[in-house]
Motif scaffolding. Structure first.
Motif, PDB file in Angstrom:
ATOM      1  N   GLY A 103     -11.078  -1.022   1.381  1.00  0.00           N
ATOM      2  CA  GLY A 103     -10.354  -0.007   0.612  1.00  0.00           C
ATOM      3  C   GLY A 103     -10.676   1.403   1.046  1.00  0.00           C
ATOM      4  O   GLY A 103     -10.421   2.355   0.296  1.00  0.00           O
TER       5      GLY A 103
ATOM      6  N   THR B  68      -6.675   2.864  -4.988  1.00  0.00           N
ATOM      7  CA  THR B  68      -7.629   2.534  -3.927  1.00  0.00           C
ATOM      8  C   THR B  68      -8.106   3.836  -3.279  1.00  0.00           C
ATOM      9  O   THR B  68      -7.796   4.916  -3.778  1.00  0.00           O
ATOM     10  CB  THR B  68      -6.995   1.569  -2.897  1.00  0.00           C
ATOM     11  OG1 THR B  68      -7.978   1.176  -1.941  1.00  0.00           O
ATOM     12  CG2 THR B  68      -5.816   2.213  -2.201  1.00  0.00           C
TER      13      THR B  68
ATOM     14  N   THR C  68      -3.018  -0.641  -8.581  1.00  0.00           N
ATOM     15  CA  THR C  68      -4.440  -0.316  -8.646  1.00  0.00           C
ATOM     16  C   THR C  68      -4.757   0.806  -7.666  1.00  0.00           C
ATOM     17  O   THR C  68      -4.360   0.736  -6.490  1.00  0.00           O
ATOM     18  CB  THR C  68      -5.306  -1.544  -8.296  1.00  0.00           C
ATOM     19  OG1 THR C  68      -4.944  -2.637  -9.143  1.00  0.00           O
ATOM     20  CG2 THR C  68      -6.783  -1.225  -8.466  1.00  0.00           C
TER      21      THR C  68
ATOM     22  N   LEU D 199       0.842  -1.195   0.000  1.00  0.00           N
ATOM     23  CA  LEU D 199       0.000   0.000   0.000  1.00  0.00           C
ATOM     24  C   LEU D 199       0.874   1.240   0.000  1.00  0.00           C
ATOM     25  O   LEU D 199       1.593   1.498   0.971  1.00  0.00           O
ATOM     26  CB  LEU D 199      -0.915   0.016   1.228  1.00  0.00           C
ATOM     27  CG  LEU D 199      -1.717   1.298   1.459  1.00  0.00           C
ATOM     28  CD1 LEU D 199      -2.805   1.456   0.389  1.00  0.00           C
ATOM     29  CD2 LEU D 199      -2.324   1.325   2.859  1.00  0.00           C
TER      30      LEU D 199
ATOM     31  N   TYR E 257      -6.670   2.623   7.410  1.00  0.00           N
ATOM     32  CA  TYR E 257      -7.038   2.017   6.132  1.00  0.00           C
ATOM     33  C   TYR E 257      -7.468   0.580   6.371  1.00  0.00           C
ATOM     34  O   TYR E 257      -6.753  -0.211   7.004  1.00  0.00           O
ATOM     35  CB  TYR E 257      -5.864   2.044   5.158  1.00  0.00           C
ATOM     36  CG  TYR E 257      -6.147   1.351   3.845  1.00  0.00           C
ATOM     37  CD1 TYR E 257      -6.920   1.963   2.864  1.00  0.00           C
ATOM     38  CD2 TYR E 257      -5.647   0.079   3.584  1.00  0.00           C
ATOM     39  CE1 TYR E 257      -7.186   1.322   1.654  1.00  0.00           C
ATOM     40  CE2 TYR E 257      -5.896  -0.564   2.378  1.00  0.00           C
ATOM     41  CZ  TYR E 257      -6.672   0.066   1.425  1.00  0.00           C
ATOM     42  OH  TYR E 257      -6.929  -0.565   0.225  1.00  0.00           O
TER      43      TYR E 257
ATOM     44  N   GLU F 197      -2.487   3.761  -3.556  1.00  0.00           N
ATOM     45  CA  GLU F 197      -2.618   2.691  -4.547  1.00  0.00           C
ATOM     46  C   GLU F 197      -1.970   1.412  -4.027  1.00  0.00           C
ATOM     47  O   GLU F 197      -1.124   1.444  -3.121  1.00  0.00           O
ATOM     48  CB  GLU F 197      -2.022   3.095  -5.898  1.00  0.00           C
ATOM     49  CG  GLU F 197      -0.715   3.847  -5.868  1.00  0.00           C
ATOM     50  CD  GLU F 197      -0.365   4.440  -7.243  1.00  0.00           C
ATOM     51  OE1 GLU F 197      -0.318   3.664  -8.221  1.00  0.00           O
ATOM     52  OE2 GLU F 197      -0.138   5.651  -7.331  1.00  0.00           O
ATOM     53  N   LEU F 198      -2.417   0.283  -4.604  1.00  0.00           N
ATOM     54  CA  LEU F 198      -1.973  -1.040  -4.185  1.00  0.00           C
ATOM     55  C   LEU F 198      -1.165  -1.718  -5.280  1.00  0.00           C
ATOM     56  O   LEU F 198      -1.520  -1.666  -6.456  1.00  0.00           O
ATOM     57  CB  LEU F 198      -3.174  -1.924  -3.843  1.00  0.00           C
ATOM     58  CG  LEU F 198      -3.956  -1.594  -2.565  1.00  0.00           C
ATOM     59  CD1 LEU F 198      -5.259  -2.367  -2.549  1.00  0.00           C
ATOM     60  CD2 LEU F 198      -3.118  -1.920  -1.335  1.00  0.00           C
TER      61      LEU F 198
END
Length: 592
Positions: free
Chosen positions: A404, A360, A358, A333, A399, A348-349
């Motif tokens: 998410g 988030t 991706t 993360l 988080y 983002e992940l």
């Protein structure tokens, strides 16, 4: 009509004189040396405070002098004088009717803040000693406010990124560029160094890296050779090595093993202010950072089995000064950071199996130079940092990887950035030190997962920021080095969670900040690099919790700051990138 006209002209003349006087004051202000890190409006805010508190002090002095006690009358007179002197020193434009105002004000303007702090804090004690009436006490408080402001200017100055980079470069106008002290280079170009045996043997000998197949560039993790030193009678004293070591050959062409640093594969992109995350498969993911002044979105993977870096998917947003914890799922993360001098709230992940990033959920606050901690329940706690308004914040948020989403939780008691955050063995998050935008912090606090509340705990013995904090095997936290606003620190101290008390221990051999600290599998702590003696240092040292002693160990090949250090699954320590001497952005990597 003539009288009215004359009065109007006279009034206009007074207004013009006032404006001219103000402009003159501005010009004088622009010509005088300024306290480091202060702006024009901040300096005038200090002067407005001086006017208000000076007038209030004089009023208190008048009421204090209205007494039958001779000591209170004297105390009142002194308070009136000190209040007037305060205004004269800080805002001479208000006291132009006194002939010697400007020379005194010029002298005061050239004084450093620490001298003003004493000047505004010590003399007001005299009337307080003579008389403890309410008026004199209030006058003392008014005068002390200015001393407190000057004291904050002394301890509150923080090293800017530009100053820090200049220090890394060894920039010193009076002495020219500084070059870090390193091992000598022999005629053949091989690096030579001195290796010291364990304390009970305490014998030193100079060795040279061999160019033969068993060169020091090849790690020998299961080293079967011994650590040897040559005696004066050519007798070889050997000690079996119990630490990760590398194969070397000494000047007499005798083979032996010794712990130390060796270069490994270089990254594809030079970078600093990046992150490095050890993945569950043992590889290391490096993400973002800066090259020069440009943030990057590129990422790459280091494979310890081959020593090779491979480019992987790029992040959706370029950033530096971000965080990148590894989640329980194995994903990474990335949160916050800075781009184009603006704090970010995007996250983002990274999926290691797909090599893809991706987007988030966004954080509720923009932030950089914050901390991120993976909790026992798998959530991630992000704390503090600097936001897009250039304000240091105390806000904290959680988080949840399952949704998410980011959720605000209890704020810290103090706003801070450049601090440390450690997950203790009992699951609580321990935050220590940092900077609040005005001065370095000595405070520490604990976050309770069950209540979402921060509780102050024992304060450190020394205020510091840009330090390191390491959780030891016994659960205690070792804090080392850092900067206190005036000096780079070598001091170290231990926090005991069971008592909430800090204990000073032996200092490091070198002062340093913006360094790294890695807890080795043998329980020792390896501290490396950072800024020391106004330069990017290559020195490293080990802390032994069993003895409380710091011991120098082999130097890195490059001095570096703003780099990363990761403990690999094979027990080695990998350092990557950073800024080197001359503000050179590095792509080199080394193994210890």
């Amino acid at each position: 009509m003539n009288i009215n006209a004359n009065q109007a002209a006279q009034t206009a003349g007074y207004a013009g004189q006032a404006m001219n006087a103000f402009q003159a004051a501005v010009n004088i202000d622009n010509q005088q040396p300024k306290p480091e890190g202060t702006t024009f409006w901040f300096r005038w805010l200090i002067r407005i405070v001086a006017i208000v508190t000076g007038i209030l002090a004089m009023i208190c002095g008048v009421f204090g002098a209205l007494s039958t006690s001779p000591s209170c009358i004297v105390a009142g007179a002194i308070t009136i004088f000190l209040g007037f002197a305060m205004i004269m020193l800080e805002v001479p434009i208000c006291c132009q009717f006194v002939r010697f105002t400007q020379p005194v004000a010029n002298f005061s303007e050239n004084r450093p803040a620490w001298q003003k702090a004493f000047l505004y804090s010590i003399p007001p004690l005299l009337p307080l000693i003579l008389c403890q009436s309410i008026s004199i006490v209030l006058g003392f408080i008014c005068l002390l406010v200015n001393g407190a402001i000057q004291f904050m200017l002394v301890v509150g100055k923080k090293a800017s990124r530009e100053e820090m980079m200049q220090r890394a470069a060894g920039a010193d106008d009076s002495r020219g560029p500084r070059v870090p002290d390193g091992p000598p280079v022999n005629a053949a170009g091989n690096k030579s160094f001195t290796f010291t045996q364990l304390p009970e043997n305490n014998v030193s000998v100079e060795f040279t890296r061999s160019s033969s197949p068993h060169s020091g560039s090849q790690p020998a993790l299961n080293c079967a050779l011994t650590q040897c030193s040559s005696g004066s009678n050519d007798h070889i004293d050997c000690l079996q090595s119990s630490t990760p070591c590398f194969d070397y050959r000494n000047i007499n062409n005798m083979s032996y093993c010794a712990p130390g640093w060796t270069n490994t594969g270089s990254m594809n992109n030079a970078r600093y202010d990046h992150t490095a995350s050890v993945l569950t498969n043992g590889k290391v993911l490096v993400a973002g950072g800066s090259y020069g002044s440009a943030p990057m979105n590129s990422t790459e993977l280091y494979d310890p089995s081959t020593g090779v870096w491979t480019v992987t998917g790029s992040m959706n947003n370029a950033r530096h000064l971000h965080t990148a914890p590894v989640l329980i799922s194995g994903e990474v993360l990335v949160a916050g950071g800075s781009y184009a001098n603006q704090a970010m709230n995007s996250t983002e992940l990274y999926n290691p199996s797909a090599g893809v990033w991706t987007v988030t959920g966004c954080m509720n606050n923009t932030r950089f130079s914050h901390t991120a901690s993976v909790l026992a329940n798998g959530n991630v706690l992000v704390a503090g940092g600097e936001d897009a308004r250039s304000e240091i914040i105390e806000s904290v948020e959680l988080y949840d990887p399952s949704t998410g989403l980011w959720t605000p939780t209890g704020s810290m008691n103090s706003a801070r950035y450049l601090h440390t955050a450690s997950v203790l063995t009992n699951g609580t998050v321990f935050v220590a030190g940092g900077h609040n935008g005005s001065f370095p912090l000595v405070s520490a606090e604990l976050y309770d997962l069950s209540t979402g509340v921060w509780t102050l705990t024992g304060s450190m013995n020394n205020a510091r920021f840009s330090h390191t904090a390491s959780v030891l095997r016994d659960g205690k936290v070792l804090v080392a080095g850092g900067y206190n606003g005036s000096f780079i620190l070598a001091s170290a101290e231990l926090y005991d969670p069971s008592t909430g008390v800090w204990t000073l221990i032996g200092s490091m051999n070198n002062t340093r900040y913006y360094h790294t600290a890695s807890v080795l599998t043998n329980g020792k702590v390896l501290v490396a690099g950072g800024i020391h003696d106004n330069q990017a240092a290559n020195s490293t040292e080990l802390y032994d919790p069993s003895t409380g002693i710091w011991t120098r160990t082999d130097n890195m090949n490059d001095g570096r700051i703003l780099y990363t250090a990761s403990v690999l699954t094979n027990e080695n320590v990998l350092v990557t990138g950073g800024l080197g001497v001359g503000i050179v952005t590095l792509n080199s990597s080394e193994l210890y």
